[in-house]
Scaffold this motif. Structure first.
Motif, PDB file in Angstrom:
ATOM      1  N   LEU A   8       0.813  -1.221   0.000  1.00 11.75           N
ATOM      2  CA  LEU A   8       0.000   0.000   0.000  1.00 11.75           C
ATOM      3  C   LEU A   8       0.846   1.269   0.000  1.00 11.75           C
ATOM      4  O   LEU A   8       0.289   2.369   0.029  1.00 11.75           O
ATOM      5  N   TYR A   9       2.162   1.122  -0.004  1.00 11.34           N
ATOM      6  CA  TYR A   9       3.074   2.265   0.064  1.00 11.34           C
ATOM      7  C   TYR A   9       2.829   3.089   1.329  1.00 11.34           C
ATOM      8  O   TYR A   9       2.834   4.321   1.324  1.00 11.34           O
ATOM      9  N   LEU A  10       2.604   2.382   2.443  1.00 17.29           N
ATOM     10  CA  LEU A  10       2.428   3.006   3.747  1.00 17.29           C
ATOM     11  C   LEU A  10       3.463   2.426   4.702  1.00 17.29           C
ATOM     12  O   LEU A  10       4.158   1.464   4.381  1.00 17.29           O
ATOM     13  N   THR A  11       3.575   3.018   5.887  1.00 17.73           N
ATOM     14  CA  THR A  11       4.457   2.447   6.897  1.00 17.73           C
ATOM     15  C   THR A  11       3.707   1.365   7.664  1.00 17.73           C
ATOM     16  O   THR A  11       2.471   1.382   7.756  1.00 17.73           O
ATOM     17  N   GLN A  12       4.465   0.448   8.265  1.00 15.96           N
ATOM     18  CA  GLN A  12       3.834  -0.622   9.024  1.00 15.96           C
ATOM     19  C   GLN A  12       3.018  -0.087  10.204  1.00 15.96           C
ATOM     20  O   GLN A  12       1.903  -0.574  10.438  1.00 15.96           O
ATOM     21  N   PRO A  13       3.511   0.915  10.969  1.00 17.99           N
ATOM     22  CA  PRO A  13       2.683   1.445  12.062  1.00 17.99           C
ATOM     23  C   PRO A  13       1.354   2.028  11.584  1.00 17.99           C
ATOM     24  O   PRO A  13       0.339   1.904  12.274  1.00 17.99           O
ATOM     25  N   MET A  14       1.351   2.645  10.396  1.00 16.94           N
ATOM     26  CA  MET A  14       0.093   3.196   9.872  1.00 16.94           C
ATOM     27  C   MET A  14      -0.920   2.093   9.599  1.00 16.94           C
ATOM     28  O   MET A  14      -2.113   2.233   9.900  1.00 16.94           O
ATOM     29  N   VAL A  15      -0.446   0.975   9.022  1.00 20.96           N
ATOM     30  CA  VAL A  15      -1.355  -0.140   8.732  1.00 20.96           C
ATOM     31  C   VAL A  15      -1.846  -0.769  10.030  1.00 20.96           C
ATOM     32  O   VAL A  15      -3.034  -1.083  10.185  1.00 20.96           O
ATOM     33  N   SER A  16      -0.946  -0.938  10.987  1.00 19.98           N
ATOM     34  CA  SER A  16      -1.325  -1.524  12.277  1.00 19.98           C
ATOM     35  C   SER A  16      -2.371  -0.668  12.988  1.00 19.98           C
ATOM     36  O   SER A  16      -3.359  -1.187  13.524  1.00 19.98           O
ATOM     37  N   LYS A  17      -2.169   0.649  12.969  1.00 19.42           N
ATOM     38  CA  LYS A  17      -3.137   1.550  13.604  1.00 19.42           C
ATOM     39  C   LYS A  17      -4.483   1.499  12.893  1.00 19.42           C
ATOM     40  O   LYS A  17      -5.538   1.572  13.541  1.00 19.42           O
ATOM     41  N   ALA A  18      -4.454   1.381  11.573  1.00 23.10           N
ATOM     42  CA  ALA A  18      -5.710   1.332  10.819  1.00 23.10           C
ATOM     43  C   ALA A  18      -6.522   0.099  11.205  1.00 23.10           C
ATOM     44  O   ALA A  18      -7.750   0.174  11.388  1.00 23.10           O
ATOM     45  N   VAL A  19      -5.854  -1.046  11.328  1.00 23.62           N
ATOM     46  CA  VAL A  19      -6.565  -2.275  11.701  1.00 23.62           C
ATOM     47  C   VAL A  19      -7.072  -2.189  13.137  1.00 23.62           C
ATOM     48  O   VAL A  19      -8.211  -2.588  13.429  1.00 23.62           O
ATOM     49  N   ARG A  20      -6.260  -1.655  14.041  1.00 23.88           N
ATOM     50  CA  ARG A  20      -6.714  -1.508  15.436  1.00 23.88           C
ATOM     51  C   ARG A  20      -7.895  -0.548  15.522  1.00 23.88           C
ATOM     52  O   ARG A  20      -8.817  -0.754  16.321  1.00 23.88           O
ATOM     53  N   ARG A  21      -7.885   0.478  14.715  1.00 21.36           N
ATOM     54  CA  ARG A  21      -8.994   1.429  14.710  1.00 21.36           C
ATOM     55  C   ARG A  21     -10.285   0.736  14.274  1.00 21.36           C
ATOM     56  O   ARG A  21     -11.353   0.964  14.867  1.00 21.36           O
ATOM     57  N   LEU A  22     -10.195  -0.116  13.266  1.00 21.70           N
ATOM     58  CA  LEU A  22     -11.366  -0.882  12.839  1.00 21.70           C
ATOM     59  C   LEU A  22     -11.864  -1.787  13.961  1.00 21.70           C
ATOM     60  O   LEU A  22     -13.079  -1.886  14.209  1.00 21.70           O
ATOM     61  N   GLU A  23     -10.929  -2.472  14.597  1.00 21.14           N
ATOM     62  CA  GLU A  23     -11.315  -3.385  15.670  1.00 21.14           C
ATOM     63  C   GLU A  23     -12.014  -2.634  16.810  1.00 21.14           C
ATOM     64  O   GLU A  23     -12.991  -3.128  17.382  1.00 21.14           O
ATOM     65  N   GLN A  24     -11.533  -1.453  17.133  1.00 26.69           N
ATOM     66  CA  GLN A  24     -12.171  -0.663  18.187  1.00 26.69           C
ATOM     67  C   GLN A  24     -13.570  -0.219  17.771  1.00 26.69           C
ATOM     68  O   GLN A  24     -14.513  -0.240  18.571  1.00 26.69           O
ATOM     69  N   GLN A  25     -13.715   0.170  16.520  1.00 23.27           N
ATOM     70  CA  GLN A  25     -15.019   0.614  16.033  1.00 23.27           C
ATOM     71  C   GLN A  25     -16.027  -0.531  15.981  1.00 23.27           C
ATOM     72  O   GLN A  25     -17.220  -0.322  16.228  1.00 23.27           O
ATOM     73  N   LEU A  26     -15.540  -1.715  15.669  1.00 23.04           N
ATOM     74  CA  LEU A  26     -16.435  -2.868  15.545  1.00 23.04           C
ATOM     75  C   LEU A  26     -16.634  -3.605  16.869  1.00 23.04           C
ATOM     76  O   LEU A  26     -17.576  -4.390  17.010  1.00 23.04           O
ATOM     77  N   GLY A  27     -15.739  -3.379  17.809  1.00 22.49           N
ATOM     78  CA  GLY A  27     -15.836  -4.077  19.088  1.00 22.49           C
ATOM     79  C   GLY A  27     -15.507  -5.552  18.969  1.00 22.49           C
ATOM     80  O   GLY A  27     -16.027  -6.376  19.727  1.00 22.49           O
ATOM     81  N   ALA A  28     -14.635  -5.891  18.016  1.00 22.82           N
ATOM     82  CA  ALA A  28     -14.267  -7.298  17.809  1.00 22.82           C
ATOM     83  C   ALA A  28     -12.841  -7.367  17.280  1.00 22.82           C
ATOM     84  O   ALA A  28     -12.395  -6.475  16.546  1.00 22.82           O
ATOM     85  N   ARG A  29     -12.123  -8.416  17.667  1.00 20.34           N
ATOM     86  CA  ARG A  29     -10.764  -8.613  17.175  1.00 20.34           C
ATOM     87  C   ARG A  29     -10.831  -9.267  15.800  1.00 20.34           C
ATOM     88  O   ARG A  29     -11.484 -10.294  15.612  1.00 20.34           O
ATOM     89  N   LEU A  30     -10.154  -8.657  14.828  1.00 18.40           N
ATOM     90  CA  LEU A  30     -10.179  -9.148  13.453  1.00 18.40           C
ATOM     91  C   LEU A  30      -8.946  -9.972  13.099  1.00 18.40           C
ATOM     92  O   LEU A  30      -9.019 -10.871  12.264  1.00 18.40           O
ATOM     93  N   VAL A  31      -7.807  -9.629  13.721  1.00 21.62           N
ATOM     94  CA  VAL A  31      -6.538 -10.257  13.369  1.00 21.62           C
ATOM     95  C   VAL A  31      -5.891 -10.853  14.610  1.00 21.62           C
ATOM     96  O   VAL A  31      -5.784 -10.184  15.646  1.00 21.62           O
ATOM     97  N   ASP A  32      -5.475 -12.105  14.510  1.00 20.46           N
ATOM     98  CA  ASP A  32      -4.724 -12.767  15.578  1.00 20.46           C
ATOM     99  C   ASP A  32      -3.242 -12.513  15.319  1.00 20.46           C
ATOM    100  O   ASP A  32      -2.659 -13.046  14.369  1.00 20.46           O
ATOM    101  N   ARG A  33      -2.630 -11.684  16.151  1.00 18.47           N
ATOM    102  CA  ARG A  33      -1.245 -11.274  15.956  1.00 18.47           C
ATOM    103  C   ARG A  33      -0.254 -12.146  16.726  1.00 18.47           C
ATOM    104  O   ARG A  33       0.938 -11.819  16.793  1.00 18.47           O
ATOM    105  N   SER A  34      -0.707 -13.245  17.297  1.00 21.19           N
ATOM    106  CA  SER A  34       0.142 -14.032  18.191  1.00 21.19           C
ATOM    107  C   SER A  34       1.151 -14.891  17.453  1.00 21.19           C
ATOM    108  O   SER A  34       2.034 -15.496  18.078  1.00 21.19           O
ATOM    109  N   SER A  35       1.056 -14.979  16.133  1.00 24.15           N
ATOM    110  CA  SER A  35       1.987 -15.805  15.375  1.00 24.15           C
ATOM    111  C   SER A  35       2.259 -15.150  14.031  1.00 24.15           C
ATOM    112  O   SER A  35       1.553 -14.238  13.604  1.00 24.15           O
ATOM    113  N   LEU A  36       3.304 -15.620  13.366  1.00 20.48           N
ATOM    114  CA  LEU A  36       3.617 -15.183  12.006  1.00 20.48           C
ATOM    115  C   LEU A  36       3.614 -16.413  11.097  1.00 20.48           C
ATOM    116  O   LEU A  36       4.256 -17.406  11.420  1.00 20.48           O
ATOM    117  N   PRO A  37       2.912 -16.366   9.971  1.00 18.04           N
ATOM    118  CA  PRO A  37       2.117 -15.230   9.539  1.00 18.04           C
ATOM    119  C   PRO A  37       0.893 -15.016  10.428  1.00 18.04           C
ATOM    120  O   PRO A  37       0.415 -15.958  11.059  1.00 18.04           O
TER     121      PRO A  37
END
Length: 301
Positions: A25-54
């Motif tokens: 997306l030609y963005l920084t990783q923190p920007m993408v991470s914040k965007a996903v967290r913002r969605l999760e806060q708005q929806l009140g649900a966790r969308l991504v499990d970050r406990s492992s890679l991938p």
């Protein structure tokens, strides 16, 4: 809820990695991470499990992804449809073409269109054939003009002509005084330099396969462009092969161009989305076919 946040989430869902999604997306990783967290806060649900890679999508994330993907595709289609309608109403046609066709077919078509259809405004864009196919599919272009397009279903197409090839020979070469030479005689005992595969892989594959069938033992892929093929011929590192349109744009002292026979057939094809009618595309394609035929370009593009 921001569209950019949704696109960030879809990129993470596709890549399964925040860093790769950010690069896409030609963005920084923190920007993408914040965007996903913002969605999760708005929806009140966790969308991504970050406990492992991938990373993985949660069940809620999987459901949300399918629905968002469909919604954004519909939105993109609606936007593309508005742009196409606006272009049609303005009498505009956006068409891509492969660079080697510029000096012959495209220049002749531009002149003919000015005379035959002065009301039609054509925006020409030089792109690789593969890029044109993607842009026509996505509605960025109304039509494309190239060789060996990988169209698949949903496209209309028309054959305009057949691409010709020339041998690039150093002055004084045994074949330099000929008006034409067969491919088998051209490759005999020679190192053959071919343009890079990257921009046009299907064309490269068809030509190198034909060279091997003709008996070529030593095929060298040039770097960068046809200019490197010419430079190597000047330096007597080998003989070169080039589409005629490209070679015409680059006449160089010390290099002789000789018509090649026995080369593989490479049709020049105009193509468009079959499900989107555009009067300007119809007029353009008809003009291209007529110009190629009337000016004897159809077999020597």
């Amino acid at each position: 809820m921001e569209l950019r946040d949704l696109r960030c989430f879809l990129a993470v869902a596709d890549e399964r990695h925040f860093g790769r999604a950010a690069a896409r997306l030609y963005l920084t990783q923190p920007m993408v991470s914040k965007a996903v967290r913002r969605l999760e806060q708005q929806l009140g649900a966790r969308l991504v499990d970050r406990s492992s890679l991938p990373v993985r999508l949660t069940p809620a994330g999987e459901t949300f992804r399918r629905q968002v993907d469909d919604a954004l595709r519909m939105l993109d289609d609606a936007c593309a449809d508005v742009r196409r309608r606006a272009a049609r109403e303005a009498g505009q046609v956006r068409v891509g073409y492969t660079s080697g066709l510029g000096p012959s077919l495209v220049s002749a078509a531009i002149s003919a269109l000015h005379i035959r259809h002065p009301e039609l405004r054509v925006q020409w864009t030089s792109e690789s054939t593969a890029r044109q196919v993607a842009d026509v599919r996505d509605g960025v272009l109304d039509a494309g003009l190239g060789w060996l397009p990988d169209l698949g279903p949903g496209f209309g197409s028309a054959r305009v002509g057949t691409f010709a090839f020339v041998a690039l020979l150093p002055e004084g070469h045994r074949l330099a005084g000929r008006t034409s030479v067969d491919l088998a005689e051209f490759v005999r005992g020679e190192t053959v330099v071919v343009w890079p595969s990257g921009p046009h892989p299907r064309l490269y594959a068809r030509v190198t396969d034909a060279l091997r069938r003709a008996g070529a033992q030593d095929i060298v892929e040039a770097f960068g462009s046809v200019d490197d093929v010419i430079a190597r011929v000047v330096d007597r590192q080998g003989v070169g092969i080039s589409p005629r349109g490209w070679a015409r744009q680059r006449p160089v002292r010390g290099v002789v161009q000789v018509v090649l026979t026995g080369t593989p057939e490479v049709p020049v094809t105009a193509f468009w989305r079959a499900d989107r009618e555009h009067e300007g595309v119809r007029l353009l394609v008809r003009c291209l076919c007529e110009v190629a035929r009337d000016s004897d370009l159809a077999e020597q593009l």
